[in-house]
Write a protein that holds these residues in place. Sequence first.
Motif, PDB file in Angstrom:
ATOM      1  N   TRP A  70     -10.910 -20.850 -43.234  1.00  0.00           N
ATOM      2  CA  TRP A  70     -10.576 -19.562 -42.633  1.00  0.00           C
ATOM      3  C   TRP A  70     -11.835 -18.716 -42.481  1.00  0.00           C
ATOM      4  O   TRP A  70     -12.048 -17.705 -43.155  1.00  0.00           O
ATOM      5  N   PRO A 107      -4.314 -16.419 -42.988  1.00  0.00           N
ATOM      6  CA  PRO A 107      -3.765 -17.343 -41.984  1.00  0.00           C
ATOM      7  C   PRO A 107      -2.319 -17.015 -41.628  1.00  0.00           C
ATOM      8  O   PRO A 107      -1.922 -17.121 -40.464  1.00  0.00           O
ATOM      9  N   PRO A 160      -0.959 -23.160 -44.545  1.00  0.00           N
ATOM     10  CA  PRO A 160      -2.100 -22.618 -45.278  1.00  0.00           C
ATOM     11  C   PRO A 160      -2.271 -23.357 -46.612  1.00  0.00           C
ATOM     12  O   PRO A 160      -1.276 -23.709 -47.264  1.00  0.00           O
ATOM     13  N   VAL A 171      -6.456 -23.879 -43.322  1.00  0.00           N
ATOM     14  CA  VAL A 171      -5.262 -24.166 -42.531  1.00  0.00           C
ATOM     15  C   VAL A 171      -5.340 -25.626 -42.134  1.00  0.00           C
ATOM     16  O   VAL A 171      -6.399 -26.104 -41.701  1.00  0.00           O
TER      17      VAL A 171
END
Length: 223
Positions: A70, A107, A160, A171
């Motif tokens: 992320w 996410p 996630p 992710v």
Amino acid sequence: MKFVEYADSEMMAIDLANIVAAELTEALHQNDRVCLAVAGGTTPGPIFDALCAADLDWTRVDVMPTDERWVPEDHARSNAGLIKQRLLVDRASAARFLPLFMPATRPEDVLPELESMIAPALPIDVALIGMGEDMHTASLFPDSDGLAAALDPHAPILVPIRRPDLPESRVTLSARVLRAATCKHVVFRGAAKKEALTQSRHLPDIEAPIQSVLSDATIHWAV
């Protein structure tokens, strides 16, 4: 499961690039668009370097990561950054990239938007999957928060993943989505990972997530 051993990683990269190009070409004969999902990390880089020059209709190819940290794509740890630098160049620059990251704190805040872009491209036609010494694949990490959901047969497209020792949230494409790929190639190097693959054969998916995607896969290994 088929196991292919190579004398060195350069030979493996060239051979795999040719195989993936041939599979994409065959899929393009049958479909208007095709989907290629690829791992990040150091091992796929040389494969990307060879595959990007393949003579096929890249304008009809969707490319996505199997998983993503992320972080923005200009971050050094971004899989999207690696894919754009080494795969989506030369002829492959005409392909369409489907990201697994959008600017957001978590996410969960943007998963519906990401999934709405990915869903029309599924199922994956060709998947290039990696494996770690801990028997993870994509971001399906043992002992991680989110793994059980990602392994569920009815899992969503994206899940996630978090674990205390991972620097960022992740992710990942769920095991269901990866397993549904028409052609699956698991690629890795080194004796330790080869031993890890052997050990994984005797463990459940929750302990050895790589097992969740090995059905009908071809394993490519070099020292």
